[in-house]
Scaffold this motif. Structure first.
Motif, PDB file in Angstrom:
ATOM      1  N   SER A   1      36.204  41.302 -24.260  1.00  0.00           N
ATOM      2  CA  SER A   1      35.901  40.338 -25.320  1.00  0.00           C
ATOM      3  C   SER A   1      36.568  40.733 -26.634  1.00  0.00           C
ATOM      4  N   LEU A   2      36.652  42.024 -26.916  1.00  0.00           N
ATOM      5  CA  LEU A   2      37.336  42.479 -28.126  1.00  0.00           C
ATOM      6  C   LEU A   2      38.837  42.236 -28.033  1.00  0.00           C
TER       7      LEU A   2
ATOM      8  N   GLY B   1      29.650  46.304 -17.684  1.00  0.00           N
ATOM      9  CA  GLY B   1      29.246  45.956 -19.048  1.00  0.00           C
ATOM     10  C   GLY B   1      30.305  46.355 -20.062  1.00  0.00           C
ATOM     11  N   ALA B   2      30.792  47.587 -19.938  1.00  0.00           N
ATOM     12  CA  ALA B   2      31.843  48.068 -20.839  1.00  0.00           C
ATOM     13  C   ALA B   2      33.126  47.257 -20.654  1.00  0.00           C
TER      14      ALA B   2
ATOM     15  N   ALA C   1      39.171  48.268 -20.943  1.00  0.00           N
ATOM     16  CA  ALA C   1      38.504  47.260 -20.111  1.00  0.00           C
ATOM     17  C   ALA C   1      38.908  47.412 -18.646  1.00  0.00           C
TER      18      ALA C   1
ATOM     19  N   TYR D   1      32.745  43.975 -22.414  1.00  0.00           N
ATOM     20  CA  TYR D   1      32.711  44.182 -23.859  1.00  0.00           C
ATOM     21  C   TYR D   1      34.122  44.416 -24.407  1.00  0.00           C
TER      22      TYR D   1
END
Length: 107
Positions: free
Chosen positions: A50-51, A43-44, A12, A47
């Protein structure tokens, strides 16, 4: 599981730094290649962030993401864009590092 979370956090951070670098290279959204890169990078970053938040506390994750992202972005600026650092900026980076270390050892 924790190791995986930290690897996702690193992903991230790197994606966010890539997106920020592409933002600089986009020249105010005038160059399409870097604009696509910044969209993919951010975007990555979100993502993977969030993980990461599924396993690690929000405060720690956000501090690590923003702090290390800031430090790496400053490094990219100095290395590739000839940004200059004064003593106060170096001191600020040192304080960020100390703060991140303290947050990690106190969890």
């Amino acid at each position: 599981m924790i190791v995986t979370a930290y690897l996702l956090l690193i992903a991230a951070i790197l994606a966010e730094v890539f997106g920020s670098t592409m933002l600089k290279l986009s020249q105010g959204f005038k160059r399409i290649g870097p604009v696509i890169g910044l969209i993919l990078g951010y975007g990555a970053a979100f993502y993977f962030l969030s993980l990461t938040l599924q396993s690690l506390p929000l405060g720690l994750v956000y501090a690590m993401w923003s702090g290390l992202g800031t430090i790496l972005t400053v490094y990219i600026g100095v290395l590739f864009f000839k940004d200059r650092l004064n003593k106060k900026a170096v001191m600020g980076i040192a304080l960020l590092v100390v703060g991140l270390v303290l947050m990690n050892v106190s969890k």
